[in-house]
Design a protein around this motif. Structure first.
Motif, PDB file in Angstrom:
ATOM      1  N   ALA A  54      15.372   1.834   5.660  1.00  0.00           N
ATOM      2  CA  ALA A  54      14.266   2.784   5.965  1.00  0.00           C
ATOM      3  C   ALA A  54      14.041   2.325   7.726  1.00  0.00           C
ATOM      4  O   ALA A  54      13.797   3.292   8.511  1.00  0.00           O
ATOM      5  CB  ALA A  54      13.115   2.151   5.249  1.00  0.00           C
ATOM      6  N   LEU A  55      14.384   1.049   8.103  1.00  0.00           N
ATOM      7  CA  LEU A  55      14.025   0.724   9.327  1.00  0.00           C
ATOM      8  C   LEU A  55      15.171   1.653  10.488  1.00  0.00           C
ATOM      9  O   LEU A  55      14.845   1.870  11.208  1.00  0.00           O
ATOM     10  CB  LEU A  55      14.239  -1.011   9.561  1.00  0.00           C
ATOM     11  CG  LEU A  55      14.260  -1.260  10.998  1.00  0.00           C
ATOM     12  CD1 LEU A  55      12.510  -0.859  11.603  1.00  0.00           C
ATOM     13  CD2 LEU A  55      14.099  -2.886  11.032  1.00  0.00           C
TER      14      LEU A  55
ATOM     15  N   ILE B 101       7.592   2.369  14.447  1.00  0.00           N
ATOM     16  CA  ILE B 101       8.291   1.386  13.882  1.00  0.00           C
ATOM     17  C   ILE B 101       7.721   0.377  13.595  1.00  0.00           C
ATOM     18  O   ILE B 101       8.228  -0.070  12.519  1.00  0.00           O
ATOM     19  CB  ILE B 101       9.482   0.786  14.888  1.00  0.00           C
ATOM     20  CG1 ILE B 101      10.236   2.340  15.755  1.00  0.00           C
ATOM     21  CG2 ILE B 101      10.461   0.218  14.473  1.00  0.00           C
ATOM     22  CD1 ILE B 101      10.835   3.270  14.509  1.00  0.00           C
ATOM     23  N   GLU B 102       6.761  -0.120  14.113  1.00  0.00           N
ATOM     24  CA  GLU B 102       6.008  -1.467  13.697  1.00  0.00           C
ATOM     25  C   GLU B 102       5.432  -1.159  12.007  1.00  0.00           C
ATOM     26  O   GLU B 102       5.201  -2.127  11.460  1.00  0.00           O
ATOM     27  CB  GLU B 102       4.980  -1.638  14.613  1.00  0.00           C
ATOM     28  CG  GLU B 102       5.609  -2.476  15.799  1.00  0.00           C
ATOM     29  CD  GLU B 102       4.617  -2.823  16.822  1.00  0.00           C
ATOM     30  OE1 GLU B 102       3.246  -2.512  16.708  1.00  0.00           O
ATOM     31  OE2 GLU B 102       4.865  -3.232  17.984  1.00  0.00           O
ATOM     32  N   ASP B 103       5.212  -0.053  11.691  1.00  0.00           N
ATOM     33  CA  ASP B 103       4.634   0.332  10.619  1.00  0.00           C
ATOM     34  C   ASP B 103       5.633   0.506   9.426  1.00  0.00           C
ATOM     35  O   ASP B 103       5.453   0.805   8.299  1.00  0.00           O
ATOM     36  CB  ASP B 103       3.946   1.775  10.525  1.00  0.00           C
ATOM     37  CG  ASP B 103       2.468   1.563  11.387  1.00  0.00           C
ATOM     38  OD1 ASP B 103       2.019   0.469  11.715  1.00  0.00           O
ATOM     39  OD2 ASP B 103       1.842   2.466  11.871  1.00  0.00           O
TER      40      ASP B 103
ATOM     41  N   HIS C 140       0.784  -1.293  -0.071  1.00  0.00           N
ATOM     42  CA  HIS C 140       0.075  -0.110  -0.006  1.00  0.00           C
ATOM     43  C   HIS C 140       0.800   1.297  -0.056  1.00  0.00           C
ATOM     44  O   HIS C 140       1.972   1.330   0.619  1.00  0.00           O
ATOM     45  CB  HIS C 140      -1.000  -0.027   1.258  1.00  0.00           C
ATOM     46  CG  HIS C 140      -2.083   0.865   1.229  1.00  0.00           C
ATOM     47  ND1 HIS C 140      -1.969   2.306   1.260  1.00  0.00           N
ATOM     48  CD2 HIS C 140      -3.410   0.561   0.822  1.00  0.00           C
ATOM     49  CE1 HIS C 140      -3.123   2.571   1.108  1.00  0.00           C
ATOM     50  NE2 HIS C 140      -3.948   1.798   0.755  1.00  0.00           N
ATOM     51  N   SER C 141       0.436   2.110  -0.614  1.00  0.00           N
ATOM     52  CA  SER C 141       1.060   3.500  -0.630  1.00  0.00           C
ATOM     53  C   SER C 141       1.227   4.085   0.462  1.00  0.00           C
ATOM     54  O   SER C 141       2.016   5.433   1.006  1.00  0.00           O
ATOM     55  CB  SER C 141       0.488   4.489  -1.538  1.00  0.00           C
ATOM     56  OG  SER C 141      -0.790   4.885  -1.518  1.00  0.00           O
ATOM     57  N   ASN C 142       0.510   3.637   2.034  1.00  0.00           N
ATOM     58  CA  ASN C 142       0.949   4.063   3.191  1.00  0.00           C
ATOM     59  C   ASN C 142       2.099   3.484   3.665  1.00  0.00           C
ATOM     60  O   ASN C 142       2.203   3.562   4.806  1.00  0.00           O
ATOM     61  CB  ASN C 142      -0.453   3.899   3.869  1.00  0.00           C
ATOM     62  CG  ASN C 142      -0.894   2.362   4.245  1.00  0.00           C
ATOM     63  OD1 ASN C 142      -0.023   1.491   3.620  1.00  0.00           O
ATOM     64  ND2 ASN C 142      -1.881   2.202   4.826  1.00  0.00           N
ATOM     65  N   GLY C 143       2.923   2.480   2.875  1.00  0.00           N
ATOM     66  CA  GLY C 143       3.902   1.994   3.426  1.00  0.00           C
ATOM     67  C   GLY C 143       3.815   0.428   4.133  1.00  0.00           C
ATOM     68  O   GLY C 143       4.594  -0.123   4.458  1.00  0.00           O
ATOM     69  N   LYS C 144       2.470   0.084   4.140  1.00  0.00           N
ATOM     70  CA  LYS C 144       2.104  -1.043   4.854  1.00  0.00           C
ATOM     71  C   LYS C 144       1.827  -2.336   3.663  1.00  0.00           C
ATOM     72  O   LYS C 144       1.574  -1.951   2.687  1.00  0.00           O
ATOM     73  CB  LYS C 144       0.857  -0.993   5.521  1.00  0.00           C
ATOM     74  CG  LYS C 144       0.652   0.119   6.866  1.00  0.00           C
ATOM     75  CD  LYS C 144       1.969  -0.297   7.789  1.00  0.00           C
ATOM     76  CE  LYS C 144       1.085  -1.331   8.787  1.00  0.00           C
ATOM     77  NZ  LYS C 144      -0.184  -0.903   9.531  1.00  0.00           N
TER      78      LYS C 144
ATOM     79  N   HIS D 193       7.076  -1.282   7.092  1.00  0.00           N
ATOM     80  CA  HIS D 193       7.311  -2.788   6.287  1.00  0.00           C
ATOM     81  C   HIS D 193       8.287  -2.697   5.252  1.00  0.00           C
ATOM     82  O   HIS D 193       8.568  -3.814   4.785  1.00  0.00           O
ATOM     83  CB  HIS D 193       5.882  -2.909   5.821  1.00  0.00           C
ATOM     84  CG  HIS D 193       4.847  -3.264   7.041  1.00  0.00           C
ATOM     85  ND1 HIS D 193       3.498  -3.879   6.638  1.00  0.00           N
ATOM     86  CD2 HIS D 193       5.057  -3.331   8.247  1.00  0.00           C
ATOM     87  CE1 HIS D 193       2.803  -3.940   7.736  1.00  0.00           C
ATOM     88  NE2 HIS D 193       3.644  -3.754   8.705  1.00  0.00           N
ATOM     89  N   LEU D 194       8.399  -1.346   4.384  1.00  0.00           N
ATOM     90  CA  LEU D 194       9.409  -1.529   3.406  1.00  0.00           C
ATOM     91  C   LEU D 194      10.148  -0.231   3.378  1.00  0.00           C
ATOM     92  O   LEU D 194      10.901  -0.102   4.337  1.00  0.00           O
ATOM     93  CB  LEU D 194       8.491  -1.472   1.921  1.00  0.00           C
ATOM     94  CG  LEU D 194       7.247  -1.028   2.273  1.00  0.00           C
ATOM     95  CD1 LEU D 194       7.106   0.004   0.861  1.00  0.00           C
ATOM     96  CD2 LEU D 194       5.853  -1.984   2.123  1.00  0.00           C
ATOM     97  N   ASN D 195      10.334   0.388   2.368  1.00  0.00           N
ATOM     98  CA  ASN D 195      11.177   1.314   2.345  1.00  0.00           C
ATOM     99  C   ASN D 195      10.607   2.848   2.621  1.00  0.00           C
ATOM    100  O   ASN D 195      11.376   3.928   2.206  1.00  0.00           O
ATOM    101  CB  ASN D 195      11.834   1.443   0.785  1.00  0.00           C
ATOM    102  CG  ASN D 195      10.916   1.635  -0.231  1.00  0.00           C
ATOM    103  OD1 ASN D 195       9.783   1.382  -0.005  1.00  0.00           O
ATOM    104  ND2 ASN D 195      11.530   2.313  -1.275  1.00  0.00           N
ATOM    105  N   MET D 196       9.790   2.746   3.382  1.00  0.00           N
ATOM    106  CA  MET D 196       9.026   4.406   3.584  1.00  0.00           C
ATOM    107  C   MET D 196       8.792   4.683   5.209  1.00  0.00           C
ATOM    108  O   MET D 196       8.644   3.400   5.877  1.00  0.00           O
ATOM    109  CB  MET D 196       7.644   4.433   3.102  1.00  0.00           C
ATOM    110  CG  MET D 196       7.500   4.221   1.632  1.00  0.00           C
ATOM    111  SD  MET D 196       5.706   4.309   1.276  1.00  0.00           S
ATOM    112  CE  MET D 196       5.857   4.036  -0.502  1.00  0.00           C
TER     113      MET D 196
END
Length: 343
Positions: free
Chosen positions: A259-260, A276-278, A141-145, A280-283
């Motif tokens: 990203a993390l 931090i839990e959100d 998703h474009s929200n990073g999830k 999931h990828l490079n955002m």
């Protein structure tokens, strides 16, 4: 001057290998179907995601809107999340191109409630109702999830019951696969068509792929021509896309790790909130209102230090890592931001 660009992963420029491949690409007229490099890209892309056929298109928005145009008849209703890219960032194109009505459902961090999906499907042939022509999902998703496979499977089962196709906006499909530690085909098995970008994080300069059944892609090829997407000697662009799919997918984990790291370091700065839990990828999404520093001013000050960022949107900042941002850059960005807001 070299800039560290965190505005998006769309800012990536071609690698040297891509530039060489583009320079040496064998090309033809793709509208006639005789560009060998485009043909190789489409065949490889289809196999990669487990679909029968694929089509090279100019952009992700083009691919999504072409999918709506092919799947639906004018006046159909499309069910999708209220925060999806198709709704939020594609200029209302669905009403102009496909002539469809978008019916938004409540999105929980990108996931749709299967019960709400089923409840909103138009089940009766009522003279007052539009037909439900398509369900659209988005992963990543474009929200990073990243959306769970369980959620996608549940919605897939419902749509089979009512014979309604699913289109997946998979702009960052391979980021989602990396996070889930699965092959892309395991995600795509739950949808009838998928669009994924070659120019987001994979460093290709232009282009996306739309994949689905042979019949769907045959219709999409004609639709692409209608919409002005017949690009003739597009093998020069497809050559970079081939390198993107063959060489760049398996290194996306590095972008996720950077990203993390950035999120963890930003969270140490007083006044900045990061979930931090959100990540999931490079955002990295974060709230810096607690610092009382104006985000528009931050954009200008960071640029002076060789860092490109976007201002806050609805109070939330977003930094996006990519191939051209390394761990040293991450530390430099965080240290620079810290220095600026404490000046």
């Amino acid at each position: 001057m070299r800039y560290i660009d965190l505005r998006s992963d769309t800012v990536t420029v071609p690698t040297e290998e891509m530039r060489e491949a583009m320079f040496r690409a064998e090309v033809g007229d793709d509208v006639y179907g005789d560009d060998p490099t485009v043909n190789r890209l489409e065949e490889y892309a289809a196999r990669l995601v487990g679909k029968e056929a694929a089509l090279f298109v100019p952009s992700g928005t083009f691919g999504n809107q072409l999918a709506l145009f092919v799947h639906c008849k004018r006046g159909d209703e499309v069910l999708l999340g209220d925060d999806s890219h198709i709704v939020q960032h594609e200029v209302g194109a669905a009403s102009v191109i496909a002539g469809v009505q978008l019916r938004t459902l409540t999105s929980c961090h990108g996931e749709l409630d299967p019960r709400e999906v089923e409840a909103k499907i138009r089940k009766e042939a009522d003279i007052h109702y539009p037909d439900t022509g398509l369900i659209c999902l988005e992963n990543a998703h474009s929200n990073g999830k990243v959306i769970s496979l369980e959620n996608m499977e549940q919605i897939h089962k419902i749509t089979r019951k009512y014979h309604i196709p699913i289109h997946l906006d998979g702009a960052r499909l391979f980021n989602a696969a990396t996070y889930l530690n699965v092959e892309a085909g395991e995600i795509v098995q739950y949808v009838d068509s998928v669009m994924f970008c070659l120019s987001k994080g994979l460093c290709a300069p232009v282009g996306s792929i739309l994949a689905g059944s042979k019949t769907f892609i045959e219709k999409a090829r004609k639709g692409r021509k209608l919409l002005g997407g017949g690009l003739r000697q597009s093998g020069f662009l497809a050559a970079a896309g081939l390198v993107a799919l063959e060489k760049m997918i398996h290194r996306l984990k590095e972008d996720h790790e950077n990203a993390l790291l950035m999120g963890q370091e930003l969270a140490k700065i007083p006044g900045i909130k990061v979930n931090i839990e959100d990540i999931h990828l490079n955002m990295v999404f974060f709230d810096m209102t607690g610092t009382e520093y104006d985000s528009d001013k931050l954009v200008k000050e960071m640029l002076k230090k060789g860092i490109k960022i976007n201002p806050a949107e609805d109070g939330i900042m977003r930094f996006v890592t990519n191939y051209w941002v390394n761990r040293e850059d991450v530390h430099y960005v965080v240290d620079t931001l810290k220095t600026i807001i404490n000046m």
